[in-house]
Design a protein around this motif. Structure first.
Motif, PDB file in Angstrom:
ATOM      1  N   ALA A 121      50.599  60.375  80.749  1.00 37.56           N
ATOM      2  CA  ALA A 121      50.146  61.043  79.538  1.00 37.56           C
ATOM      3  C   ALA A 121      48.769  61.652  79.797  1.00 37.56           C
ATOM      4  N   ASP A 122      48.339  62.519  78.900  1.00 34.13           N
ATOM      5  CA  ASP A 122      47.057  63.190  79.044  1.00 34.13           C
ATOM      6  C   ASP A 122      45.926  62.260  78.618  1.00 34.13           C
ATOM      7  N   PRO A 123      44.958  61.959  79.492  1.00 34.42           N
ATOM      8  CA  PRO A 123      43.849  61.083  79.101  1.00 34.42           C
ATOM      9  C   PRO A 123      42.950  61.704  78.031  1.00 34.42           C
ATOM     10  N   VAL A 124      43.037  63.016  77.844  1.00 29.01           N
ATOM     11  CA  VAL A 124      42.291  63.682  76.784  1.00 29.01           C
ATOM     12  C   VAL A 124      43.283  64.297  75.787  1.00 29.01           C
ATOM     13  N   GLY A 125      44.420  63.641  75.606  1.00 27.90           N
ATOM     14  CA  GLY A 125      45.385  64.105  74.618  1.00 27.90           C
ATOM     15  C   GLY A 125      44.862  63.924  73.203  1.00 27.90           C
ATOM     16  N   PHE A 126      45.212  64.846  72.321  1.00 25.09           N
ATOM     17  CA  PHE A 126      44.720  64.797  70.941  1.00 25.09           C
ATOM     18  C   PHE A 126      45.720  64.183  69.973  1.00 25.09           C
ATOM     19  N   ALA A 127      46.937  63.930  70.443  1.00 25.54           N
ATOM     20  CA  ALA A 127      47.961  63.255  69.640  1.00 25.54           C
ATOM     21  C   ALA A 127      48.997  62.692  70.601  1.00 25.54           C
ATOM     22  N   TYR A 128      49.692  61.626  70.151  1.00 21.98           N
ATOM     23  CA  TYR A 128      50.676  60.964  71.006  1.00 21.98           C
ATOM     24  C   TYR A 128      51.942  60.656  70.222  1.00 21.98           C
ATOM     25  N   GLU A 129      53.039  60.559  70.964  1.00 22.79           N
ATOM     26  CA  GLU A 129      54.293  60.126  70.357  1.00 22.79           C
ATOM     27  C   GLU A 129      54.207  58.646  69.983  1.00 22.79           C
ATOM     28  N   PRO A 130      54.962  58.222  68.975  1.00 24.80           N
ATOM     29  CA  PRO A 130      55.027  56.792  68.652  1.00 24.80           C
ATOM     30  C   PRO A 130      55.745  56.033  69.762  1.00 24.80           C
ATOM     31  N   SER A 134      29.900  70.735  86.476  1.00 25.20           N
ATOM     32  CA  SER A 134      30.471  69.548  87.129  1.00 25.20           C
ATOM     33  C   SER A 134      29.395  68.534  87.478  1.00 25.20           C
ATOM     34  N   ASP A 135      28.334  68.494  86.646  1.00 21.43           N
ATOM     35  CA  ASP A 135      27.217  67.587  86.935  1.00 21.43           C
ATOM     36  C   ASP A 135      27.288  66.298  86.147  1.00 21.43           C
ATOM     37  N   GLY A 136      28.404  66.071  85.427  1.00 25.97           N
ATOM     38  CA  GLY A 136      28.560  64.831  84.677  1.00 25.97           C
ATOM     39  C   GLY A 136      27.812  64.799  83.366  1.00 25.97           C
ATOM     40  N   GLN A 137      27.301  65.934  82.907  1.00 26.04           N
ATOM     41  CA  GLN A 137      26.488  65.971  81.693  1.00 26.04           C
ATOM     42  C   GLN A 137      27.221  66.596  80.501  1.00 26.04           C
ATOM     43  N   GLN A 138      28.513  66.774  80.605  1.00 26.95           N
ATOM     44  CA  GLN A 138      29.262  67.413  79.529  1.00 26.95           C
ATOM     45  C   GLN A 138      29.562  66.416  78.408  1.00 26.95           C
ATOM     46  N   SER A 139      28.905  66.589  77.264  1.00 25.71           N
ATOM     47  CA  SER A 139      29.161  65.701  76.126  1.00 25.71           C
ATOM     48  C   SER A 139      30.278  66.213  75.226  1.00 25.71           C
ATOM     49  N   ARG A 140      30.774  67.430  75.474  1.00 22.39           N
ATOM     50  CA  ARG A 140      31.852  67.999  74.672  1.00 22.39           C
ATOM     51  C   ARG A 140      32.977  68.471  75.589  1.00 22.39           C
ATOM     52  N   ILE A 141      33.297  67.652  76.596  1.00 22.93           N
ATOM     53  CA  ILE A 141      34.278  68.061  77.598  1.00 22.93           C
ATOM     54  C   ILE A 141      35.666  68.243  77.000  1.00 22.93           C
ATOM     55  N   TYR A 142      35.907  67.623  75.834  1.00 20.87           N
ATOM     56  CA  TYR A 142      37.206  67.773  75.180  1.00 20.87           C
ATOM     57  C   TYR A 142      37.454  69.216  74.736  1.00 20.87           C
ATOM     58  N   GLU A 143      36.415  70.028  74.678  1.00 22.03           N
ATOM     59  CA  GLU A 143      36.609  71.433  74.337  1.00 22.03           C
ATOM     60  C   GLU A 143      37.255  72.191  75.492  1.00 22.03           C
ATOM     61  N   TYR A 144      37.209  71.621  76.679  1.00 20.77           N
ATOM     62  CA  TYR A 144      37.797  72.261  77.856  1.00 20.77           C
ATOM     63  C   TYR A 144      39.029  71.508  78.332  1.00 20.77           C
TER      64      TYR A 144
END
Length: 242
Positions: free
Chosen positions: A100-109, A13-23
């Motif tokens: 909606a999810d700010p880290v969503g990987f797909a969205y409805e039209p 939680s130090d703000g250094q996560q460059s791959r946070i989308y994995e979580y």
């Protein structure tokens, strides 16, 4: 017994996560033989966060677990790839919000606005040789020429459709790049955006390729096909336009 922490270790939680989308986001998985999806969203000022599904008309839902890092997380069984979802958030003000999810990987039209659960592991990549060569080369020591493309208007289909899809664009662009001797293609923003007239500069989802040209799998094919034919892909990423 599979513990959820084994699948998705808690991020720093130090703000250094460059791959946070994995979580963060929605990740299909299986826990103790039960298929479902792991959800995680950062909402540090929320009093409660729930996962909402369209099958419940966006009412109720499963309450996620809180943490001292502001991340709310939990496993929802029997929800998988392609399922629409939103977050119900009880704000500090006492107001209930549906987002909606700010880290969503797909969205409805549009006009629908839900995120979609997606699983990227189904796609088989063939660009290992390209990735190997890219790691070995110094980009500052090699010339390259970038061709910028707005995917919606570069070429129009002749069959009445509004857009070519990602797979069609991949083949059309490879042919054109060979002819013109460009080395890279740069796509104007393809992050999800509701208003097409913005040309992608009014983003709502940075982690999702827009639905206009197909699914996330189709976009993976686009990148893979260009790499396999020797061309790099650059994305115009516009956080200032969020």
């Amino acid at each position: 017994m599979t513990h959820i922490a084994e699948l998705f270790p808690r991020p720093a939680s130090d703000g250094q996560q460059s791959r946070i989308y994995e979580y963060l986001g929605a990740h299909p998985c299986e826990v103790d033989g039960t298929p479902g999806t792991w959800f995680a969203v950062w909402a540090p000022n929320a009093r409660e966060v729930h996962v909402l599904c369209d099958r419940s008309q966006w009412q109720g839902g499963l309450r996620l677990n809180s943490s001292d890092s502001g991340i709310w997380y939990g496993f929802v069984p029997h929800i998988g790839r392609g399922a629409p979802y939103k977050y119900g958030i009880l704000a500090a003000s006492g107001e209930w919000l549906v987002k909606a999810d700010p880290v969503g990987f797909a969205y409805e039209p549009p006009p629908h606005s839900a995120s979609l659960v997606w699983d990227f592991s189904a796609f088989e990549w063939h660009d290992a040789e390209w990735m190997r060569r890219r790691r070995e080369r110094d980009p500052l020591m090699r010339p390259f020429a970038i061709y910028e493309v707005h995917a919606a208007s570069w070429k129009r289909p002749h069959d009445g459709r509004e857009y070519h899809n990602y797979r069609e664009l991949a083949h059309l662009l490879v042919e054109y790049l060979r002819e013109t001797q460009f080395t890279h293609v740069e796509l104007l923003p393809i992050s999800e955006h509701p208003f097409g007239g913005s040309w992608g500069y009014q983003c709502t989802g940075y982690f999702a390729p827009t639905h206009r040209y197909g699914t996330p799998d189709d976009f993976q094919y686009f990148v893979d096909h260009l790499h396999c034919n020797g061309f790099g892909v650059i994305l115009d990423w516009v956080p200032a336009h969020f």
